[in-house]
Design an enzyme around this catalytic site. Structure first.
Site, short mmCIF file in Angstrom:
data_model
loop_
_atom_site.label_atom_id
_atom_site.label_comp_id
_atom_site.label_asym_id
_atom_site.label_seq_id
_atom_site.Cartn_x
_atom_site.Cartn_y
_atom_site.Cartn_z
N GLY A 27 -23.89 5.77 -9.25
CA GLY A 27 -24.48 4.54 -8.69
C GLY A 27 -25.28 4.79 -7.43
O GLY A 27 -25.69 5.92 -7.18
N HIS A 33 -32.79 8.60 -10.06
CA HIS A 33 -31.99 8.17 -11.21
C HIS A 33 -32.86 7.47 -12.24
O HIS A 33 -32.70 7.65 -13.45
CB HIS A 33 -30.90 7.17 -10.78
CG HIS A 33 -29.89 7.74 -9.84
ND1 HIS A 33 -29.85 7.42 -8.51
CD2 HIS A 33 -28.87 8.61 -10.05
CE1 HIS A 33 -28.84 8.05 -7.93
NE2 HIS A 33 -28.24 8.79 -8.83
N ARG A 184 -27.29 10.37 -0.58
CA ARG A 184 -26.78 10.74 0.76
C ARG A 184 -27.85 10.63 1.85
O ARG A 184 -27.51 10.65 3.03
CB ARG A 184 -26.16 12.14 0.73
CG ARG A 184 -24.87 12.16 -0.09
CD ARG A 184 -24.02 13.38 0.07
NE ARG A 184 -22.69 13.18 -0.50
CZ ARG A 184 -22.32 13.55 -1.73
NH1 ARG A 184 -23.17 14.14 -2.53
NH2 ARG A 184 -21.09 13.32 -2.15
#
Ligand code: PAF
Length: 279
Positions: A27, A33, A184
């Site tokens: 997620g 993604h 991150r």
């Protein structure tokens, strides 16, 4: 797009689905993604994306608790790129007893590079990805090259355990300043975000030297490490390896990858760059 949270629902859907391309994620989705999803779409009748923050791949003191959980925004993004199924199980669904007793044990590569400072991480990844593969039963699965070692470990797992799934590697998505997209990056302060492309710049500098014929890999690794440390980073590793196998690169190797992990402030970033000398 349907959002499913139980294994039973997913299995019931799978029975009537044609070919399936699968994109496992944790997620907090970004364009990296979404590029995996776009690749997935080209390769099967239906696309399944999973969102599951997998406790067993996080070490003690890592960011499992603070890992961003943004299911609503993620679902909106996936809806827009034409995903068929979002599989978002609760922890109890995948780990009903709270414990996992059987693991998929990766080879020695799990203790090198990122594995050195993250013991057990790759075993946690192979185990959850095997579980997800058994649930989703995809024909193909897409993984980003950003996590290059993860991709190598999973490609090896599928081959060695004869899983009938084609792994599709997908190129790294970068911001215009070169920074590789990562969940991150959200931990970085404004100043750190500005500084973060230095990691990729060192990879580019090494690649340029290698392309010029420099095969003194140890010195190249050390120079880049020193440069980053002087810029205020704490380098975990910078290593020049054979692409795919990830064994130490030899001067005769034609397909090479430069891999790096370094801490900026309190955030550990990874990046890599492939160098192809075969033509
Ligand atoms: O790359 C990730 O996000 C995770 O390691 C994965 C493959 C979804 C397994 O939890």
């Amino acid at each position: 797009m349907q959002i499913l949270s139980t294994i039973a629902e997913l299995r019931a859907w799978r029975k009537q689905a044609g070919t399936v391309a699968f994109v496992p994620t944790m997620g907090n989705l970004h364009n990296g993604h979404l590029s995996l999803v776009q690749e997935a779409r080209k390769n099967a009748d239906a696309v399944v994306v999973s969102i599951f923050v997998n406790r067993i791949q996080f070490g003690q003191g890592e960011d499992f608790d603070k890992y961003p959980r943004t299911l609503e925004q993620d679902a909106e993004k996936l809806q827009q790129v034409g995903v068929d199924i979002l599989f978002a199980p609760a922890e109890e669904e995948l780990y009903p007893t709270g414990k996992q007793l059987y693991f998929v044990e990766p080879p020695m590569l799990q203790n090198e590079l990122c594995g050195k400072s993250r013991p057990g991480h790759f075993r946690g990844v192979t185990t959850v990805v095997s579980k997800l593969f058994n649930i989703v039963q995809p024909n193909v699965a897409c993984f980003g090259k950003k996590d290059y070692q993860q991709l190598a470990v999973l490609t090896g797992m599928v081959q060695d355990l004869n899983m009938n799934i084609r792994i599709i590697p997908v190129a790294i998505e970068r911001a215009s300043n070169g920074l590789a997209l990562s969940s991150r990056n959200g931990y970085l302060t404004k100043e750190e975000l500005h500084q973060a492309p230095q990691l990729y710049q060192q990879l580019l500098a090494i690649a340029a030297e290698i392309k010029k014929g420099n095969t003194d890999y140890t010195t190249l690794e050390q120079k880049a490490t020193t440069a980053l440390n002087q810029q205020g980073w704490r380098v975990d590793y910078i290593e020049i390896r054979q692409a795919h196998s990830l064994v130490k690169a030899q001067p005769s190797d034609k397909e090479i990858v430069i891999l790096a992990a370094a801490v900026l402030g309190r955030t550990r970033l990874i990046d890599n760059l492939e160098v192809d000398l075969s033509h």
